[in-house]
Design a protein around this motif. Structure first.
Motif, PDB file in Angstrom:
ATOM      1  N   ASN A 252      22.866  28.458  64.932  1.00 46.25           N
ATOM      2  CA  ASN A 252      23.740  29.670  64.358  1.00 46.25           C
ATOM      3  C   ASN A 252      24.917  29.294  63.523  1.00 46.25           C
ATOM      4  OD1 ASN A 252      24.323  32.177  63.592  1.00 46.25           O
ATOM      5  ND2 ASN A 252      25.198  32.776  65.499  1.00 46.25           N
ATOM      6  N   HIS A 253      25.851  28.545  64.007  1.00 44.16           N
ATOM      7  CA  HIS A 253      27.018  28.155  63.321  1.00 44.16           C
ATOM      8  C   HIS A 253      26.726  27.227  61.997  1.00 44.16           C
ATOM      9  CE1 HIS A 253      30.017  29.297  65.968  1.00 44.16           C
ATOM     10  NE2 HIS A 253      29.396  28.946  67.017  1.00 44.16           N
TER      11      HIS A 253
ATOM     12  N   PHE B 122      23.895  27.550  60.207  1.00 41.54           N
ATOM     13  CA  PHE B 122      23.481  28.414  59.310  1.00 41.54           C
ATOM     14  C   PHE B 122      24.490  29.313  58.481  1.00 41.54           C
ATOM     15  CE2 PHE B 122      21.947  32.571  58.633  1.00 41.54           C
ATOM     16  CZ  PHE B 122      20.858  32.287  57.412  1.00 41.54           C
ATOM     17  N   ASN B 123      25.635  29.472  59.366  1.00 38.83           N
ATOM     18  CA  ASN B 123      26.550  30.438  58.816  1.00 38.83           C
ATOM     19  C   ASN B 123      27.300  29.508  57.972  1.00 38.83           C
ATOM     20  OD1 ASN B 123      25.820  33.009  59.838  1.00 38.83           O
ATOM     21  ND2 ASN B 123      26.752  32.469  61.776  1.00 38.83           N
ATOM     22  N   LEU B 124      27.581  28.422  58.112  1.00 35.69           N
ATOM     23  CA  LEU B 124      28.238  27.461  57.378  1.00 35.69           C
ATOM     24  C   LEU B 124      27.705  27.240  56.078  1.00 35.69           C
ATOM     25  CD1 LEU B 124      30.698  25.457  56.919  1.00 35.69           C
ATOM     26  CD2 LEU B 124      29.076  23.632  58.031  1.00 35.69           C
TER      27      LEU B 124
ATOM     28  N   LEU C 265      25.073  29.229  54.595  1.00 33.51           N
ATOM     29  CA  LEU C 265      24.721  30.434  53.853  1.00 33.51           C
ATOM     30  C   LEU C 265      25.409  30.683  52.664  1.00 33.51           C
ATOM     31  CD1 LEU C 265      22.647  32.635  53.961  1.00 33.51           C
ATOM     32  CD2 LEU C 265      24.237  33.957  55.140  1.00 33.51           C
TER      33      LEU C 265
ATOM     34  N   ASP D  70      36.297  26.357  59.170  1.00 31.64           N
ATOM     35  CA  ASP D  70      35.653  26.901  57.824  1.00 31.64           C
ATOM     36  C   ASP D  70      36.242  28.307  57.573  1.00 31.64           C
ATOM     37  OD1 ASP D  70      34.586  27.991  59.878  1.00 31.64           O
ATOM     38  OD2 ASP D  70      32.514  27.770  59.302  1.00 31.64           O
ATOM     39  N   GLY D  71      35.991  28.745  56.416  1.00 30.05           N
ATOM     40  CA  GLY D  71      36.143  30.089  56.203  1.00 30.05           C
ATOM     41  C   GLY D  71      37.514  30.209  55.153  1.00 30.05           C
TER      42      GLY D  71
ATOM     43  N   TYR E 298      36.343  28.357  49.611  1.00 30.73           N
ATOM     44  CA  TYR E 298      35.230  29.163  48.782  1.00 30.73           C
ATOM     45  C   TYR E 298      35.634  28.982  47.319  1.00 30.73           C
ATOM     46  CZ  TYR E 298      33.624  30.717  53.248  1.00 30.73           C
ATOM     47  OH  TYR E 298      33.232  30.979  54.388  1.00 30.73           O
TER      48      TYR E 298
END
Length: 96
Positions: free
Chosen positions: A8-9, A11-13, A15, A70-71, A76
């Motif tokens: 899940n982590h 995938f969210n990184l 995506l 991240d984030g 981004y």
């Protein structure tokens, strides 16, 4: 950490990298018809999307290593700039 949480982590990184890659390539096909060169470096849209996706993942991992998590919006923003530059190179737009 269980396998489910790790998946899940990850995938969210990746995506956002996948979404930016696909949307950038498809929008360049739609809106860049006038400026499209006759022989791009990567001809098919899926090859362009795969290359831009790989570059985007590298930028996100670099942001994760540099900032420690991240984030971050700077990561981004860097991803968008690098993705656009990569697409410009893949289309061979400097020859147009």
């Amino acid at each position: 950490m269980t396998f489910y949480l790790l998946a899940n982590h990850l995938f969210n990184l990746v995506l956002p990298a996948a979404a930016v890659a696909v949307l950038l390539v498809l929008s360049s096909r739609v809106f860049g018809g006038v400026f499209r060169p006759k022989n791009p470096v990567a001809a098919s849209w899926w090859a362009q999307a795969a290359i831009v996706f790989a570059v985007n993942v590298l930028v996100l991992v670099g942001g994760l290593v540099f900032f420690g998590h991240d984030g971050k919006m700077l990561t981004y923003a860097a991803m968008v700039v690098v993705a656009a530059t990569c697409q410009w190179v893949l289309l061979g737009a400097w020859k147009a």
